[in-house]
Design a protein around this motif. Structure first.
Motif, PDB file in Angstrom:
ATOM      1  N   ALA A  38      -6.866 -67.598  -0.087  1.00 26.89           N
ATOM      2  CA  ALA A  38      -6.779 -66.893   1.191  1.00 26.89           C
ATOM      3  C   ALA A  38      -8.126 -66.906   1.893  1.00 26.89           C
ATOM      4  CB  ALA A  38      -6.319 -65.455   0.948  1.00 26.89           C
ATOM      5  N   THR A  39      -8.102 -66.671   3.192  1.00 24.82           N
ATOM      6  CA  THR A  39      -9.340 -66.562   3.959  1.00 24.82           C
ATOM      7  C   THR A  39     -10.186 -65.415   3.393  1.00 24.82           C
ATOM      8  OG1 THR A  39      -8.200 -65.136   5.526  1.00 24.82           O
ATOM      9  CG2 THR A  39      -8.306 -67.472   6.057  1.00 24.82           C
ATOM     10  N   PRO A  40     -11.494 -65.416   3.567  1.00 28.30           N
ATOM     11  CA  PRO A  40     -12.242 -66.293   4.471  1.00 28.30           C
ATOM     12  C   PRO A  40     -12.647 -67.639   3.860  1.00 28.30           C
ATOM     13  CG  PRO A  40     -13.736 -64.680   3.553  1.00 28.30           C
ATOM     14  CD  PRO A  40     -12.368 -64.336   3.027  1.00 28.30           C
ATOM     15  N   TYR A  41     -12.463 -67.829   2.532  1.00 28.03           N
ATOM     16  CA  TYR A  41     -12.831 -69.094   1.896  1.00 28.03           C
ATOM     17  C   TYR A  41     -11.557 -69.803   1.457  1.00 28.03           C
ATOM     18  CZ  TYR A  41     -17.291 -66.655   1.805  1.00 28.03           C
ATOM     19  OH  TYR A  41     -18.419 -65.957   2.151  1.00 28.03           O
ATOM     20  N   VAL A  42     -11.164 -70.816   2.198  1.00 33.97           N
ATOM     21  CA  VAL A  42      -9.894 -71.502   1.967  1.00 33.97           C
ATOM     22  C   VAL A  42     -10.165 -72.743   1.109  1.00 33.97           C
ATOM     23  CG1 VAL A  42      -7.852 -72.529   3.025  1.00 33.97           C
ATOM     24  CG2 VAL A  42      -9.072 -70.657   4.185  1.00 33.97           C
ATOM     25  N   ALA A  43     -10.004 -72.571  -0.188  1.00 34.98           N
ATOM     26  CA  ALA A  43     -10.274 -73.650  -1.139  1.00 34.98           C
ATOM     27  C   ALA A  43      -8.973 -74.137  -1.744  1.00 34.98           C
ATOM     28  CB  ALA A  43     -11.219 -73.166  -2.243  1.00 34.98           C
ATOM     29  N   GLY A 171      -6.301 -76.211   5.500  1.00 33.53           N
ATOM     30  CA  GLY A 171      -6.079 -76.435   4.071  1.00 33.53           C
ATOM     31  C   GLY A 171      -4.639 -76.763   3.742  1.00 33.53           C
ATOM     32  N   TRP A 172      -4.420 -77.159   2.488  1.00 33.00           N
ATOM     33  CA  TRP A 172      -3.091 -77.576   2.061  1.00 33.00           C
ATOM     34  C   TRP A 172      -2.096 -76.423   2.035  1.00 33.00           C
ATOM     35  CZ3 TRP A 172      -1.769 -82.111  -1.509  1.00 33.00           C
ATOM     36  CH2 TRP A 172      -2.422 -83.260  -1.071  1.00 33.00           C
ATOM     37  N   GLY A 173      -2.587 -75.199   1.942  1.00 36.73           N
ATOM     38  CA  GLY A 173      -1.685 -74.060   1.998  1.00 36.73           C
ATOM     39  C   GLY A 173      -0.894 -74.021   3.296  1.00 36.73           C
ATOM     40  N   ARG A 174      -1.506 -74.510   4.381  1.00 37.69           N
ATOM     41  CA  ARG A 174      -0.799 -74.569   5.657  1.00 37.69           C
ATOM     42  C   ARG A 174       0.381 -75.538   5.577  1.00 37.69           C
ATOM     43  NH1 ARG A 174      -3.919 -73.017  10.203  1.00 37.69           N
ATOM     44  NH2 ARG A 174      -5.020 -71.098   9.630  1.00 37.69           N
ATOM     45  N   VAL A 175       0.180 -76.654   4.890  1.00 37.84           N
ATOM     46  CA  VAL A 175       1.263 -77.621   4.718  1.00 37.84           C
ATOM     47  C   VAL A 175       2.416 -76.988   3.950  1.00 37.84           C
ATOM     48  CG1 VAL A 175       1.897 -79.879   3.779  1.00 37.84           C
ATOM     49  CG2 VAL A 175      -0.368 -79.547   4.786  1.00 37.84           C
ATOM     50  N   ILE A 176       2.088 -76.275   2.876  1.00 37.91           N
ATOM     51  CA  ILE A 176       3.123 -75.607   2.082  1.00 37.91           C
ATOM     52  C   ILE A 176       3.878 -74.591   2.924  1.00 37.91           C
ATOM     53  CG2 ILE A 176       3.515 -74.087   0.114  1.00 37.91           C
ATOM     54  CD1 ILE A 176       2.915 -77.025  -0.596  1.00 37.91           C
ATOM     55  N   ASP A 177       3.160 -73.826   3.733  1.00 37.12           N
ATOM     56  CA  ASP A 177       3.823 -72.834   4.594  1.00 37.12           C
ATOM     57  C   ASP A 177       4.802 -73.517   5.551  1.00 37.12           C
ATOM     58  OD1 ASP A 177       2.362 -70.848   3.390  1.00 37.12           O
ATOM     59  OD2 ASP A 177       0.882 -70.684   5.007  1.00 37.12           O
ATOM     60  N   ARG A 178       4.385 -74.649   6.128  1.00 35.87           N
ATOM     61  CA  ARG A 178       5.264 -75.349   7.069  1.00 35.87           C
ATOM     62  C   ARG A 178       6.462 -75.960   6.348  1.00 35.87           C
ATOM     63  NH1 ARG A 178       0.090 -77.975   8.949  1.00 35.87           N
ATOM     64  NH2 ARG A 178      -0.797 -76.498  10.436  1.00 35.87           N
ATOM     65  N   MET A 179       6.225 -76.482   5.142  1.00 36.92           N
ATOM     66  CA  MET A 179       7.335 -77.057   4.376  1.00 36.92           C
ATOM     67  C   MET A 179       8.343 -75.979   4.004  1.00 36.92           C
ATOM     68  SD  MET A 179       5.395 -79.808   1.893  1.00 36.92           S
ATOM     69  CE  MET A 179       6.879 -80.716   1.419  1.00 36.92           C
ATOM     70  N   ALA A 180       7.846 -74.816   3.597  1.00 41.30           N
ATOM     71  CA  ALA A 180       8.753 -73.718   3.241  1.00 41.30           C
ATOM     72  C   ALA A 180       9.560 -73.266   4.455  1.00 41.30           C
ATOM     73  CB  ALA A 180       7.954 -72.557   2.668  1.00 41.30           C
ATOM     74  N   LEU A 265     -12.338 -73.427   7.461  1.00 44.66           N
ATOM     75  CA  LEU A 265     -12.166 -73.094   6.053  1.00 44.66           C
ATOM     76  C   LEU A 265     -13.184 -72.079   5.545  1.00 44.66           C
ATOM     77  CD1 LEU A 265     -11.472 -76.681   4.648  1.00 44.66           C
ATOM     78  CD2 LEU A 265      -9.812 -74.955   5.371  1.00 44.66           C
ATOM     79  N   ALA A 266     -14.254 -71.829   6.301  1.00 44.75           N
ATOM     80  CA  ALA A 266     -15.311 -70.906   5.858  1.00 44.75           C
ATOM     81  C   ALA A 266     -15.774 -70.069   7.043  1.00 44.75           C
ATOM     82  CB  ALA A 266     -16.472 -71.694   5.267  1.00 44.75           C
ATOM     83  N   PRO A 267     -16.370 -68.898   6.793  1.00 51.06           N
ATOM     84  CA  PRO A 267     -16.893 -68.091   7.895  1.00 51.06           C
ATOM     85  C   PRO A 267     -17.980 -68.826   8.665  1.00 51.06           C
ATOM     86  CG  PRO A 267     -16.773 -66.823   5.859  1.00 51.06           C
ATOM     87  CD  PRO A 267     -16.535 -68.250   5.484  1.00 51.06           C
ATOM     88  N   ALA A 268     -18.197 -68.433   9.892  1.00 52.84           N
ATOM     89  CA  ALA A 268     -19.241 -69.033  10.718  1.00 52.84           C
ATOM     90  C   ALA A 268     -20.596 -68.929  10.014  1.00 52.84           C
ATOM     91  CB  ALA A 268     -19.293 -68.335  12.074  1.00 52.84           C
ATOM     92  N   GLY A 269     -21.344 -70.015  10.052  1.00 47.15           N
ATOM     93  CA  GLY A 269     -22.661 -70.033   9.428  1.00 47.15           C
ATOM     94  C   GLY A 269     -22.641 -70.329   7.944  1.00 47.15           C
ATOM     95  N   GLU A 270     -21.454 -70.610   7.376  1.00 46.43           N
ATOM     96  CA  GLU A 270     -21.348 -70.938   5.959  1.00 46.43           C
ATOM     97  C   GLU A 270     -20.620 -72.268   5.780  1.00 46.43           C
ATOM     98  OE1 GLU A 270     -20.048 -67.825   3.325  1.00 46.43           O
ATOM     99  OE2 GLU A 270     -20.589 -66.272   4.777  1.00 46.43           O
ATOM    100  N   SER A 271     -20.841 -72.896   4.637  1.00 48.55           N
ATOM    101  CA  SER A 271     -20.191 -74.150   4.295  1.00 48.55           C
ATOM    102  C   SER A 271     -19.409 -73.975   3.001  1.00 48.55           C
ATOM    103  CB  SER A 271     -21.232 -75.267   4.099  1.00 48.55           C
ATOM    104  OG  SER A 271     -21.898 -75.572   5.298  1.00 48.55           O
ATOM    105  N   LEU A 272     -18.277 -74.644   2.932  1.00 48.42           N
ATOM    106  CA  LEU A 272     -17.450 -74.631   1.727  1.00 48.42           C
ATOM    107  C   LEU A 272     -17.553 -75.999   1.063  1.00 48.42           C
ATOM    108  CD1 LEU A 272     -15.621 -72.669   0.218  1.00 48.42           C
ATOM    109  CD2 LEU A 272     -13.684 -73.615   1.469  1.00 48.42           C
ATOM    110  N   VAL A 273     -17.913 -75.970  -0.216  1.00 44.99           N
ATOM    111  CA  VAL A 273     -18.181 -77.203  -0.964  1.00 44.99           C
ATOM    112  C   VAL A 273     -17.263 -77.242  -2.175  1.00 44.99           C
ATOM    113  CG1 VAL A 273     -19.933 -78.533  -2.209  1.00 44.99           C
ATOM    114  CG2 VAL A 273     -20.586 -77.154  -0.225  1.00 44.99           C
ATOM    115  N   GLN A 274     -16.666 -78.404  -2.428  1.00 44.54           N
ATOM    116  CA  GLN A 274     -15.847 -78.577  -3.614  1.00 44.54           C
ATOM    117  C   GLN A 274     -16.427 -79.697  -4.464  1.00 44.54           C
ATOM    118  OE1 GLN A 274     -11.476 -78.886  -3.050  1.00 44.54           O
ATOM    119  NE2 GLN A 274     -11.534 -77.254  -4.567  1.00 44.54           N
TER     120      GLN A 274
END
Length: 380
Positions: A38-43, A171-180, A265-274
């Motif tokens: 879930a937000t704010p970090y969508v991994a 993120g991929w969660g959005r795809v799942i929501d649309r598929m559902a 995928l991340a709050p303003a001023g931050e980066s999300l790294v995988q």
């Protein structure tokens, strides 16, 4: 049975064909390995991208399930590096470059990739290619895999053309929501928190892991080689020196700052790294994490003092099928199980790259289920 990418694909395809469909998902949320946090970090649950040059993407896109999306841009690739000899470089070894540029060459199914690539391109290029393959195999020794299997992935993912990689916004969660939502609009009855321990009557598509399918179908042969890797997600306060991507030719690791193409995928001023590092046989998680963090040290200067969120996990048997010498996708557990039962997922007998196998197998199962007679022999 199963509400991940394969199960939702099969449910939609069957409902589009006029079937009455019930989808059972044991968890209280849909998605399987395609879930996002879930937000704010969508991994995502592991390194996830779509490739737009295959049937699975076209099937999803025709139904409006993967838009809006962000492609890779030249500016992103300018911030990509290779780790080689413990250092970062913008240029791969010359032998690896020749390998990537080679088109029209077929690799054998019955020989291991390391031996074949060494003979064709040299030992240095073969070692570098094995490192390059870590991100798509989750395996610490891709050289042991079938040459045809490994070569297909090099040609598909790393060809020097404008990349077909697509990042779905949100993120991929959005795809799942649309598929559902599409499944429900088509009349699919979606039952979450519905753990099923035996096959129901009627036509059944099993869209679970092979571990779960073995129990449901009472078939111990439902096994296939898969990878094992440690995963690390980081949110860090943004720094202009941060790289976008590092492909680790030394050890097969991978780092991607995937909030660069999708800042939502991340709050303003931050980066999300995988990050991902294939684990060696018997290697403890902490040791593998230590190797992975050394890549972060190179790509994200001073990251330890900038971390705002972190999680780590081990992905074992969750990375798709790995074909050993002498095997191909046709040798994996068959989709058709007989008596009105079909098996789908990312380790079954269907072509494609990673999650594409789930979609291709689900579409094949749906076509067969729709074409079958009204009641299976088992139900009758």
């Amino acid at each position: 049975m199963g509400g991940g990418l394969a199960g939702l694909t099969a449910a939609i395809a069957c409902a589009e064909g006029g079937a009455a469909v019930v989808l059972h998902e044991a968890h209280h949320t849909l998605g399987g390995r395609a879930r996002s946090t879930a937000t704010p970090y969508v991994a995502n649950d592991g390194t996830h991208v779509f490739y737009s040059d295959g049937l699975p993407w076209r099937w999803l896109d025709e139904r409006g399930l993967v838009r809006p999306y962000a492609p890779l841009r030249p500016g992103h690739l300018a911030r990509a590096r290779f780790r080689r000899g413990g250092r970062l470089t913008g240029r791969p070894p010359a032998g690896l470059l020749r390998m990537i540029l080679r088109r029209g060459l077929k690799a054998p199914v019955d020989e291991d990739f390391g031996s074949w690539a060494t003979r064709r391109f040299g030992a240095e290029a073969a070692r570098a290619a094995a490192g390059l393959l870590g991100v798509v195999t989750y395996d610490a020794d891709p050289g042991r895999l079938s040459a045809a299997f490994a070569w297909e992935r090099i040609q598909r993912v790393f060809a020097l053309r404008y990349p077909s990689v697509r990042y779905v916004i949100g993120g991929w969660g959005r795809v799942i929501d649309r598929m559902a939502a599409r499944a429900r609009d088509l009349g699919v009855r979606v039952e979450t928190g519905s753990r099923v321990d035996r096959l129901p009557e009627g036509r059944v598509i099993v869209a679970t892991s092979l571990d779960a399918a073995r129990g449901l179908l009472g078939d111990d042969s439902l096994r296939w080689e898969s990878g094992r890797a440690v995963l690390l997600d980081l949110a860090v306060r943004a720094d202009p020196r941060d790289l976008f991507l590092v492909s680790d030719l030394d050890e097969g690791g991978f780092l991607e700052r995937y909030s660069l193409p999708d800042p939502s995928l991340a709050p303003a001023g931050e980066s999300l790294v995988q990050m991902e590092m294939p684990m060696r046989p018997g290697e403890p998680k902490a040791v593998a994490l230590g190797r992975l963090e050394r890549i972060a040290d190179l790509a994200l200067p001073g990251w330890r003092g900038r971390v705002t969120w972190r999680r780590d996990a081990v992905a074992a048997g969750r990375s798709g099928a790995l074909d050993l010498p002498g095997t191909s996708w046709r040798d994996r557990p068959a989709v058709e199980r007989g008596d009105g039962v079909w098996l789908t997922g990312d380790q079954v007998a269907a072509p494609g790259l990673l999650a594409e196998v789930s979609i291709n197998s689900a579409l094949a199962a749906a076509r067969a289920a729709l074409a079958s007679r009204s009641l299976s022999r088992r139900a009758a």
